[in-house]
Design a protein around this motif. Structure first.
Motif, PDB file in Angstrom:
ATOM      1  N   THR A  25      -1.359   3.180   6.371  1.00 14.08           N
ATOM      2  CA  THR A  25      -1.302   2.584   5.038  1.00 14.08           C
ATOM      3  C   THR A  25      -2.668   2.770   4.378  1.00 14.08           C
ATOM      4  OG1 THR A  25      -1.908   0.504   6.072  1.00 14.08           O
ATOM      5  CG2 THR A  25       0.426   0.848   5.619  1.00 14.08           C
ATOM      6  N   LEU A  26      -2.701   2.749   3.043  1.00 14.82           N
ATOM      7  CA  LEU A  26      -3.932   3.078   2.311  1.00 14.82           C
ATOM      8  C   LEU A  26      -4.433   1.892   1.475  1.00 14.82           C
ATOM      9  CD1 LEU A  26      -2.924   6.673   1.097  1.00 14.82           C
ATOM     10  CD2 LEU A  26      -4.111   6.011   3.204  1.00 14.82           C
ATOM     11  N   SER A  27      -5.680   1.487   1.735  1.00 19.10           N
ATOM     12  CA  SER A  27      -6.214   0.267   1.113  1.00 19.10           C
ATOM     13  C   SER A  27      -6.395   0.352  -0.405  1.00 19.10           C
ATOM     14  CB  SER A  27      -7.556  -0.088   1.757  1.00 19.10           C
ATOM     15  OG  SER A  27      -8.468   0.991   1.577  1.00 19.10           O
ATOM     16  N   ASN A  28      -6.701   1.534  -0.915  1.00 17.16           N
ATOM     17  CA  ASN A  28      -7.025   1.609  -2.343  1.00 17.16           C
ATOM     18  C   ASN A  28      -5.977   2.311  -3.212  1.00 17.16           C
ATOM     19  OD1 ASN A  28      -9.381   0.077  -2.585  1.00 17.16           O
ATOM     20  ND2 ASN A  28     -10.544   1.710  -1.575  1.00 17.16           N
ATOM     21  N   CYS A  29      -4.823   2.588  -2.630  1.00 19.34           N
ATOM     22  CA  CYS A  29      -3.697   3.109  -3.411  1.00 19.34           C
ATOM     23  C   CYS A  29      -2.543   2.136  -3.196  1.00 19.34           C
ATOM     24  CB  CYS A  29      -3.291   4.496  -2.931  1.00 19.34           C
ATOM     25  SG  CYS A  29      -4.590   5.725  -3.077  1.00 19.34           S
ATOM     26  N   PHE A  30      -2.280   1.285  -4.165  1.00 20.18           N
ATOM     27  CA  PHE A  30      -1.253   0.257  -3.946  1.00 20.18           C
ATOM     28  C   PHE A  30      -0.494  -0.074  -5.227  1.00 20.18           C
ATOM     29  CE2 PHE A  30      -5.368  -1.777  -4.715  1.00 20.18           C
ATOM     30  CZ  PHE A  30      -5.076  -2.642  -5.767  1.00 20.18           C
ATOM     31  N   THR A  31       0.618  -0.772  -5.050  1.00 25.94           N
ATOM     32  CA  THR A  31       1.414  -1.241  -6.186  1.00 25.94           C
ATOM     33  C   THR A  31       1.550  -2.751  -6.087  1.00 25.94           C
ATOM     34  OG1 THR A  31       2.707   0.805  -6.179  1.00 25.94           O
ATOM     35  CG2 THR A  31       3.666  -1.056  -7.354  1.00 25.94           C
ATOM     36  N   ILE A  32       1.428  -3.423  -7.222  1.00 27.15           N
ATOM     37  CA  ILE A  32       1.726  -4.859  -7.298  1.00 27.15           C
ATOM     38  C   ILE A  32       2.968  -5.002  -8.172  1.00 27.15           C
ATOM     39  CG2 ILE A  32       0.922  -7.097  -8.184  1.00 27.15           C
ATOM     40  CD1 ILE A  32      -1.922  -6.199  -7.451  1.00 27.15           C
ATOM     41  N   THR A  33       3.937  -5.770  -7.700  1.00 27.39           N
ATOM     42  CA  THR A  33       5.183  -5.922  -8.450  1.00 27.39           C
ATOM     43  C   THR A  33       5.607  -7.386  -8.527  1.00 27.39           C
ATOM     44  OG1 THR A  33       5.947  -3.710  -7.864  1.00 27.39           O
ATOM     45  CG2 THR A  33       7.648  -5.277  -8.509  1.00 27.39           C
TER      46      THR A  33
ATOM     47  N   PRO B  58       0.819  -1.206   0.000  1.00 25.86           N
ATOM     48  CA  PRO B  58       0.000   0.000   0.000  1.00 25.86           C
ATOM     49  C   PRO B  58       0.860   1.266   0.000  1.00 25.86           C
ATOM     50  CG  PRO B  58       0.235  -0.796   2.240  1.00 25.86           C
ATOM     51  CD  PRO B  58       0.989  -1.765   1.358  1.00 25.86           C
ATOM     52  N   ALA B  59       0.303   2.353  -0.510  1.00 28.08           N
ATOM     53  CA  ALA B  59       0.908   3.669  -0.268  1.00 28.08           C
ATOM     54  C   ALA B  59       0.595   4.022   1.188  1.00 28.08           C
ATOM     55  CB  ALA B  59       0.305   4.697  -1.212  1.00 28.08           C
ATOM     56  N   ASN B  60       1.121   5.110   1.674  1.00 23.27           N
ATOM     57  CA  ASN B  60       0.754   5.541   3.035  1.00 23.27           C
ATOM     58  C   ASN B  60       0.678   7.058   3.069  1.00 23.27           C
ATOM     59  OD1 ASN B  60       3.393   6.734   4.261  1.00 23.27           O
ATOM     60  ND2 ASN B  60       4.087   4.777   3.411  1.00 23.27           N
ATOM     61  N   ILE B  61      -0.081   7.554   4.070  1.00 22.20           N
ATOM     62  CA  ILE B  61      -0.148   9.015   4.221  1.00 22.20           C
ATOM     63  C   ILE B  61       0.432   9.390   5.585  1.00 22.20           C
ATOM     64  CG2 ILE B  61      -2.587   8.942   4.987  1.00 22.20           C
ATOM     65  CD1 ILE B  61      -0.862  11.849   3.062  1.00 22.20           C
ATOM     66  N   GLY B  62       1.362  10.325   5.559  1.00 25.26           N
ATOM     67  CA  GLY B  62       2.013  10.754   6.794  1.00 25.26           C
ATOM     68  C   GLY B  62       1.111  11.656   7.619  1.00 25.26           C
ATOM     69  N   PHE B  63       0.895  11.295   8.880  1.00 19.71           N
ATOM     70  CA  PHE B  63       0.227  12.191   9.842  1.00 19.71           C
ATOM     71  C   PHE B  63       1.275  13.171  10.365  1.00 19.71           C
ATOM     72  CE2 PHE B  63      -3.361   9.057  11.288  1.00 19.71           C
ATOM     73  CZ  PHE B  63      -3.942   9.170  10.047  1.00 19.71           C
ATOM     74  N   ILE B  64       2.465  12.622  10.615  1.00 21.71           N
ATOM     75  CA  ILE B  64       3.665  13.423  10.876  1.00 21.71           C
ATOM     76  C   ILE B  64       4.591  13.120   9.707  1.00 21.71           C
ATOM     77  CG2 ILE B  64       5.704  13.718  12.364  1.00 21.71           C
ATOM     78  CD1 ILE B  64       3.242  14.691  13.808  1.00 21.71           C
ATOM     79  N   LYS B  65       4.987  14.144   8.988  1.00 25.74           N
ATOM     80  CA  LYS B  65       5.746  13.940   7.756  1.00 25.74           C
ATOM     81  C   LYS B  65       7.204  13.586   8.015  1.00 25.74           C
ATOM     82  CE  LYS B  65       2.164  15.338   5.411  1.00 25.74           C
ATOM     83  NZ  LYS B  65       1.273  14.301   4.851  1.00 25.74           N
ATOM     84  N   TYR B  66       7.720  12.772   7.126  1.00 22.19           N
ATOM     85  CA  TYR B  66       9.168  12.529   7.027  1.00 22.19           C
ATOM     86  C   TYR B  66       9.698  13.619   6.108  1.00 22.19           C
ATOM     87  CZ  TYR B  66      12.747  10.492   3.841  1.00 22.19           C
ATOM     88  OH  TYR B  66      13.814  10.283   3.011  1.00 22.19           O
ATOM     89  N   TRP B  67      10.597  14.445   6.620  1.00 24.66           N
ATOM     90  CA  TRP B  67      11.116  15.534   5.774  1.00 24.66           C
ATOM     91  C   TRP B  67      12.523  15.903   6.229  1.00 24.66           C
ATOM     92  CZ3 TRP B  67       9.438  16.281   1.220  1.00 24.66           C
ATOM     93  CH2 TRP B  67       9.800  17.424   0.497  1.00 24.66           C
TER      94      TRP B  67
END
Ligand code: DP6
Length: 328
Positions: free
Chosen positions: A36-44, A9-18
């Motif tokens: 982590t985000l259920s509907n934004c993902f990569t399959i490899t 999954p992709a993820n969204i930062g509540f506290i950003k890594y910067w």
């Protein structure tokens, strides 16, 4: 068979890594927190073979740049070295969202690549080792290895900078509405923008404030205090963008539609219609965090804004894992 497929999954930062303390190892200057985000993902799918004369990397339906190819190859080299093999690899990736939507694909991309390639290379790695490895491909990718609510402890060296799950996906029924806005292709990548921020005096200021903010976010998670969680998410997002906007040269990721969404979210909240909080990564798309019960009405309101292209509704999800359906 030296072939494996992973979904991450992709993820969204509540506290950003910067900001990085080490560019090469991608060691961060601050700890960060995400879901982590259920509907934004990569399959490899990755296959190593002694018969391959040359390696290849493709993303289904998208062009890949030379720079992206090199970054993937470099990551495969890390895994080859660990496994003690020197076979060429074929790599095929598929994103659930188009790259041109401007949703960060490096987190899900490098997390999926790490899990698939390690398995295909015959390595048996722990979640911690996978997170450490994914981090070296793209910092935020280390947060796409564990499940649900995740903390990446900054650490001080390669071996102690990795992510762990704070709570499983089902712990708290939150939603992240990814509001994709028109013309969302980001012009300055996060790696470059991050580097520029280090010279900004406000950057140091944020670092000093972070331990307190992280403590508050953790308290909000423990108590399921949504208002406190939202307040901290917005505070960090605004701080982070203020740093980017005041770096030299300044970078403006927000556009007009971004601003319209922010105003609408505040208005809906203040008028007691829907409670949601915004956060924004290195691009103009807006992520709206809300409770599950409010997702539909929020979506309806936001859809009315001119320039909103698409809204992807996400729940907290499982982290990167192997799957049986290969892409080739
Ligand atoms: C704005 O993980 O893309 O999304 O380590 O250079 O690959 P690199 O950076 P990357 O940075 C993402 C930063 C962010 C904030 C976040 O996700 O925490």
């Amino acid at each position: 068979m030296m072939k494996a497929t992973a979904k991450a999954p992709a993820n969204i930062g509540f506290i950003k890594y910067w900001g990085k303390r080490d560019e090469e190892l991608r060691l961060p200057l601050n700890s960060s927190i995400s879901i982590t985000l259920s509907n934004c993902f990569t399959i490899t799918t990755v296959k190593f073979s002694k018969n391959f004369k040359r390696g290849s990397f493709k993303i289904v339906g998208e062009e890949t740049t030379k720079k992206e190819k090199e970054r993937v190859l470099k990551h495969l080299d890390r895994i080859r070295k660990k496994a003690g093999i020197n076979f060429k690899a074929r790599v095929l990736s598929q994103n659930s969202f188009p790259k041109k939507a401007g949703i960060a694909s490096s987190a899900s991309g490098f997390a999926a690549l790490t899990v698939a390639a390690s398995k295909a290379a015959g390595l048996k790695l722990s979640q911690k080792e996978l997170s450490i490895l994914a981090r070296q491909g793209s910092g935020s990718a280390c947060r796409s290895i564990p499940d649900g609510f995740v903390e990446w402890k900054a650490g001080s060296k390669n071996e102690n900078s990795y992510s762990q799950s704070l709570y499983p996906p089902t712990y708290w029924n939150l939603r992240d509405l990814v509001v994709v806005v028109k013309d969302p292709i980001k012009k300055v990548g996060s790696t470059a923008a991050m580097k520029l921020s280090l010279k900004n005096p406000y950057f140091k200021k944020r670092l000093q404030q972070l331990p307190k903010r992280i403590k508050k976010i953790k308290k909000a998670l423990t108590k399921k205090d949504f208002a406190l969680l939202g307040e901290m998410i917005e505070e960090d997002a605004v701080d982070f963008h203020a740093i980017i906007m005041t770096s030299k040269p300044p970078i403006f990721y927000w556009n007009k539609v971004t601003m319209d969404i922010i105003h609408k979210v505040i208005e809906l909240r203040e008028e007691g219609i829907v409670e949601s909080y915004f956060t924004i990564d290195a691009g103009p798309n807006v992520h709206l965090i809300c409770q599950a019960k409010d997702a539909l009405s929020l979506k309806k309101e936001i859809q009315k804004i001119k320039g909103v292209q698409k809204i992807i509704v996400n729940k907290p999800a499982s982290g990167a894992h192997l799957i049986n359906q290969h892409l080739f």
